[in-house]
Design a protein around this motif. Structure first.
Motif, PDB file in Angstrom:
ATOM      1  N   SER A  45      -1.882  -7.768  22.763  1.00  0.00           N
ATOM      2  CA  SER A  45      -3.151  -8.480  22.708  1.00  0.00           C
ATOM      3  C   SER A  45      -2.984  -9.888  22.139  1.00  0.00           C
ATOM      4  O   SER A  45      -1.937 -10.244  21.578  1.00  0.00           O
ATOM      5  CB  SER A  45      -4.132  -7.707  21.823  1.00  0.00           C
ATOM      6  OG  SER A  45      -3.667  -7.715  20.473  1.00  0.00           O
ATOM      7  N   GLN A  89      -5.606  -5.620  27.643  1.00  0.00           N
ATOM      8  CA  GLN A  89      -6.396  -6.799  27.296  1.00  0.00           C
ATOM      9  C   GLN A  89      -5.894  -8.005  28.092  1.00  0.00           C
ATOM     10  O   GLN A  89      -4.718  -8.351  28.031  1.00  0.00           O
ATOM     11  CB  GLN A  89      -6.312  -7.147  25.809  1.00  0.00           C
ATOM     12  CG  GLN A  89      -7.226  -8.322  25.449  1.00  0.00           C
ATOM     13  CD  GLN A  89      -7.017  -8.845  24.040  1.00  0.00           C
ATOM     14  OE1 GLN A  89      -5.995  -9.423  23.721  1.00  0.00           O
ATOM     15  NE2 GLN A  89      -8.018  -8.630  23.189  1.00  0.00           N
ATOM     16  N   GLY A 213     -13.309  -5.592  25.709  1.00  0.00           N
ATOM     17  CA  GLY A 213     -12.017  -5.760  25.052  1.00  0.00           C
ATOM     18  C   GLY A 213     -11.212  -6.965  25.476  1.00  0.00           C
ATOM     19  O   GLY A 213     -10.066  -7.128  25.041  1.00  0.00           O
ATOM     20  N   TYR A 215     -10.101 -11.000  25.745  1.00  0.00           N
ATOM     21  CA  TYR A 215     -10.052 -12.158  24.849  1.00  0.00           C
ATOM     22  C   TYR A 215     -10.407 -13.417  25.632  1.00  0.00           C
ATOM     23  O   TYR A 215     -10.019 -13.568  26.795  1.00  0.00           O
ATOM     24  CB  TYR A 215      -8.646 -12.319  24.251  1.00  0.00           C
ATOM     25  CG  TYR A 215      -8.445 -13.663  23.591  1.00  0.00           C
ATOM     26  CD1 TYR A 215      -8.852 -13.869  22.276  1.00  0.00           C
ATOM     27  CD2 TYR A 215      -7.892 -14.732  24.293  1.00  0.00           C
ATOM     28  CE1 TYR A 215      -8.708 -15.113  21.678  1.00  0.00           C
ATOM     29  CE2 TYR A 215      -7.739 -15.983  23.691  1.00  0.00           C
ATOM     30  CZ  TYR A 215      -8.151 -16.162  22.384  1.00  0.00           C
ATOM     31  OH  TYR A 215      -8.019 -17.403  21.791  1.00  0.00           O
TER      32      TYR A 215
END
Length: 305
Positions: A45, A89, A213, A215
Motif C-alpha cells: 500500500s 490497493q 481502500g 489511495y
C-alpha cells in the motif's frame, strides 16, 4: 529496499470502441496482468511505501504497487471493481482542474486529436499555424523547434514525439492552447464539458474508491510540465484542489505530470508538505529518504499482458 511500481493510464475497451486508436490497455489485458502479478509479487500500500521510506519498516520481498495517473473515469469503471475484488490497493493520481472546472486537460485534448486525425495532417496544420502566427506569439521557425525538440520515445514515432513536445511545452502557452483548442473543437467535439464529465472521475467516484481502500495522490492541477510552467501558481491551485481529495497531509504524494521535475520542483513540493514524488524511469524504486521524491516507475507495457 527496492520495489516495483507500475504506471497505468487508460484501461478500457479500445477495440471496436468510439476511440479505437487511443493508446491504452484493454480491460481483458489488465485482468491477465493482475493475475500474472499475483503469481509473482506481493502488493503493498501507499502507507507501507511511506513507512519504509521514513521509518525503515520492511516490506515483503518482491513487493509491487500499482499506480494510475490522470484521474480517468476508466479507473472507477474498469479498474476499481477488479482491485477491490482482489483486495489490492491502487494508487490514483488526480489532476484538480477537471474536477473544479469540468474542462479537458490539454494533454488529453492532444491525445484525442491524435486519435482522430492523422499525424501528417496535424503536422501540416501545426507548421501552418506557426508560420501564420510568428509575430502574434513571437514564435520561432518550425525547423528551429524541430532541431531543438526532436528526440526518441519507446511508445511513439518521431513525428508524434515532436508534435507532443512542441504542444506540451515548446510553444508559448497561449499559442499552444489556441492551436490545441482549435483542433479539438474541429476534430473531436465542441462540447468540452460533456466530454470532461465522461472522461474524468467525479468527487463521488473518488469518495467511493477511497471508502473501498484506494489511495489518492496528486497529479498537480492542470497537468502542465512542472519544469516549464509558472510553478508557484500551479502549486497553489494544486494544494487547493488536492487538500479536498486527501486531507491527510502525512500521506501526500505527487506523480509529476509527464514525469517533469527538477530540483526546484522537488524543493517546492517538499515545502508544501508532500512526502514523496513519483517519476517515470523504468527501474525499481528505492525506498529511502534520499530517493523519496524520485521514486521510479515502470510502464504497464514493461510486463506481460
Amino acid at each position: 529496499m527496492q520495489i516495483k511500481i507500475v504506471m497505468y493510464h487508460y484501461v478500457r475497451q479500445i477495440q471496436d470502441s468510439k476511440y479505437p486508436n487511443i493508446k491504452g490497455l484493454e480491460i481483458s489485458a489488465f485482468k491477465r496482468q493482475i493475475k500474472w502479478f499475483q503469481q509473482r509479487f506481493n502488493f503493498i500500500s501507499a502507507k507501507q511505501i511511506l513507512n519504509a521510506i521514513y521509518f525503515n519498516e520492511l516490506v515483503p520481498n518482491n513487493s509491487i504497487s500499482l499506480t494510475f495517473d490522470d484521474g480517468l473515469k476508466d479507473h472507477y469503471s474498469n479498474v476499481f471493481p477488479i482491485l477491490k475484488k482482489e483486495k489490492i490497493q491502487g494508487m490514483f493520481f488526480v489532476s484538480g482542474e477537471p474536477l473544479e472546472n469540468q474542462v479537458v486537460l490539454y494533454v488529453h485534448k492532444l491525445q484525442f486529436i491524435i486519435e482522430k486525425c492523422p499525424i501528417s495532417k496535424i503536422l501540416k496544420e501545426l507548421m501552418g499555424f506557426i508560420q501564420d502566427n510568428k509575430s502574434k506569439y513571437d514564435l520561432l521557425d518550425f525547423n528551429e523547434y524541430k532541431k531543438k525538440l526532436s528526440t526518441t520515445d519507446p511508445f511513439d514515432d518521431p513525428e508524434t514525439v515532436l508534435i507532443k513536445r512542441i504542444l506540451q511545452f515548446g510553444l508559448a502557452m497561449n499559442a499552444r492552447k489556441q492551436f490545441i483548442d482549435d483542433l479539438f473543437f474541429k476534430y473531436v467535439t465542441k462540447d468540452e464539458k460533456s466530454f470532461s464529465k465522461e472522461l474524468y472521475l467525479s468527487m463521488d467516484d473518488i469518495h467511493e474508491m477511497k471508502e473501498g481502500g484506494m489511495y489518492f495522490g496528486s497529479h498537480a492541477y492542470s497537468h502542465e510540465w512542472l519544469e516549464f510552467t509558472h510553478l508557484k501558481n500551479e502549486l497553489e491551485k494544486t494544494i487547493r484542489s488536492y487538500s479536498k481529495i486527501n486531507p491527510d497531509k502525512n500521506s501526500w504524494m505527487m506523480a509529476y505530470p509527464s514525469g517533469s521535475y527538477n530540483p526546484t520542483v522537488i524543493d517546492e513540493i517538499k515545502k508544501l508538505g508532500f512526502r514523496a514524488g513519483l517519476i517515470f524511469e523504468q527501474k525499481e524504486a528505492i525506498l529511502d529518504k534520499d530517493h523519496a521524491f524520485i521514486l521510479n516507475r515502470f510502464d504497464t507495457n514493461d510486463f506481460p499482458q
